[in-house]
Every structure is written in structure tokens, then in C-alpha cells.
Design an enzyme around this catalytic site. Structure first.
Site, mmCIF file in Angstrom:
data_model
loop_
_atom_site.group_PDB
_atom_site.id
_atom_site.type_symbol
_atom_site.label_atom_id
_atom_site.label_comp_id
_atom_site.label_asym_id
_atom_site.label_seq_id
_atom_site.Cartn_x
_atom_site.Cartn_y
_atom_site.Cartn_z
ATOM 1 N N GLU A 119 25.717 -4.251 -3.079
ATOM 2 C CA GLU A 119 26.590 -3.711 -4.122
ATOM 3 C C GLU A 119 25.857 -3.661 -5.458
ATOM 4 O O GLU A 119 25.973 -2.687 -6.198
ATOM 5 C CB GLU A 119 27.867 -4.540 -4.248
ATOM 6 C CG GLU A 119 28.829 -4.346 -3.102
ATOM 7 C CD GLU A 119 30.133 -5.099 -3.279
ATOM 8 O OE1 GLU A 119 30.414 -5.592 -4.397
ATOM 9 O OE2 GLU A 119 30.880 -5.195 -2.290
ATOM 10 N N ASP A 159 34.904 -0.406 -2.593
ATOM 11 C CA ASP A 159 33.802 -0.911 -3.406
ATOM 12 C C ASP A 159 33.472 -0.018 -4.598
ATOM 13 O O ASP A 159 33.252 -0.519 -5.698
ATOM 14 C CB ASP A 159 32.555 -1.116 -2.547
ATOM 15 C CG ASP A 159 32.735 -2.244 -1.555
ATOM 16 O OD1 ASP A 159 33.417 -3.236 -1.885
ATOM 17 O OD2 ASP A 159 32.187 -2.141 -0.442
ATOM 18 N N LYS A 212 29.428 -1.688 3.901
ATOM 19 C CA LYS A 212 29.652 -2.627 5.004
ATOM 20 C C LYS A 212 28.410 -2.721 5.864
ATOM 21 O O LYS A 212 27.741 -1.722 6.104
ATOM 22 C CB LYS A 212 30.764 -2.128 5.931
ATOM 23 C CG LYS A 212 32.162 -2.450 5.574
ATOM 24 C CD LYS A 212 32.478 -3.910 5.721
ATOM 25 C CE LYS A 212 33.915 -4.167 5.399
ATOM 26 N NZ LYS A 212 34.142 -5.221 4.484
#
Length: 149
Positions: A32, A71, A91
């Protein structure tokens, strides 16, 4: 020029591109953070947000309505000049397949994986509809995609 801290917060160089509170951007994984850095630095990313969109979904596991915070939201200028809006979930690819349907033993770990599979597929199904209704696209990115940015 620190872009992150030990508490998992990211500080953009270009806060005007961020849609949400640019003083409190939290990342939950190195993948991320890498995506945040790319969104912040890329000239083709016109705006972005992290966990700024809320999608309501009904879980196929417990039949209850839950809130899902994908996200990323990203608005990107493509090479042909068109603008595309995306909702992105990051993911590991091992979570993109269901657990075995008939394991030898139904362990706690297997039950957990089954519950997560139901939860995730319910979230992703609703996120696709949510995105489509708003002229956007829902995309799941894995470690393979992250490694290319």
C-alpha cells in the site's frame, strides 16, 4: 523529506492530489505504501485517496450488511488522453482463490480462510457494482502488479 512514519502514516509531497485528509493517510502494508508513493509522484495520477470510499455490502457468510473501505480511489490520465477512475483493492494473490472445498480436516485455519473468502467475494461483488454505477472500474491488484510500479 520524510514520507512515512513508524506509525504507518504517509505524508504526500503533493497533498493537493489527495482526496481526503492528507494529514492522516494510513497504510497497512508495504504494498500500500508503494502504491501511495506511486500515486503521489506520478504525473498521470490526477487525484487519489486511500480508504476514502465506503461501499455497503451484504456478507454471504453472516447475511449482515457491513461497510467496506477499498484501499484506493485513483483518477488517472491514460496515454490516449482519456480519464479513468478506479477503485483498487490490494490483496496477495493467494486470497484470490477459495480454500479447498473438501479438506481432510476442517481446521480453525480452514474455517477462517473460508469465512474470509466469503467476506472478500461479497465485498468485491458489491464494489464492482458500486464502481460501474459511478462510471468507474474496480480492480484487484496483487504483488505481481505492485512489483511493476
Amino acid at each position: 523529506n520524510v514520507r512515512r512514519d513508524m506509525k504507518g502514516r504517509f505524508y504526500p509531497k503533493n497533498p493537493q492530489k489527495y482526496k481526503g485528509n492528507s494529514q492522516y493517510i494510513v497504510y497497512r502494508s508495504s504494498w500500500e505504501m508503494k502504491c501511495m508513493r506511486y500515486c503521489d509522484d506520478s504525473k498521470n495520477i490526477l487525484e487519489w485517496g486511500s480508504e476514502e470510499i465506503i461501499v455497503l455490502y451484504e456478507s454471504s457468510w453472516d447475511k449482515k450488511v457491513h461497510r467496506y473501505f477499498p484501499d484506493f480511489y485513483v483518477k488517472v490520465k491514460q496515454s490516449d488522453g482519456t480519464i479513468k477512475k478506479l477503485i483498487i483493492e490490494i490483496k496477495p494473490k493467494k486470497y484470490l482463490s477459495p480454500p479447498p472445498s473438501n479438506p481432510k480436516r476442517k481446521t480453525k485455519s480452514w474455517w477462517y480462510m473460508l469465512k474470509e473468502w466469503h467476506r472478500n467475494t461479497s465485498k468485491w461483488k458489491q464494489a464492482k457494482l458500486f464502481a460501474k454505477d459511478r462510471g468507474m472500474e474496480f480492480k484487484i491488484m496483487t504483488e505481481d502488479d505492485i512489483s511493476t510500479i
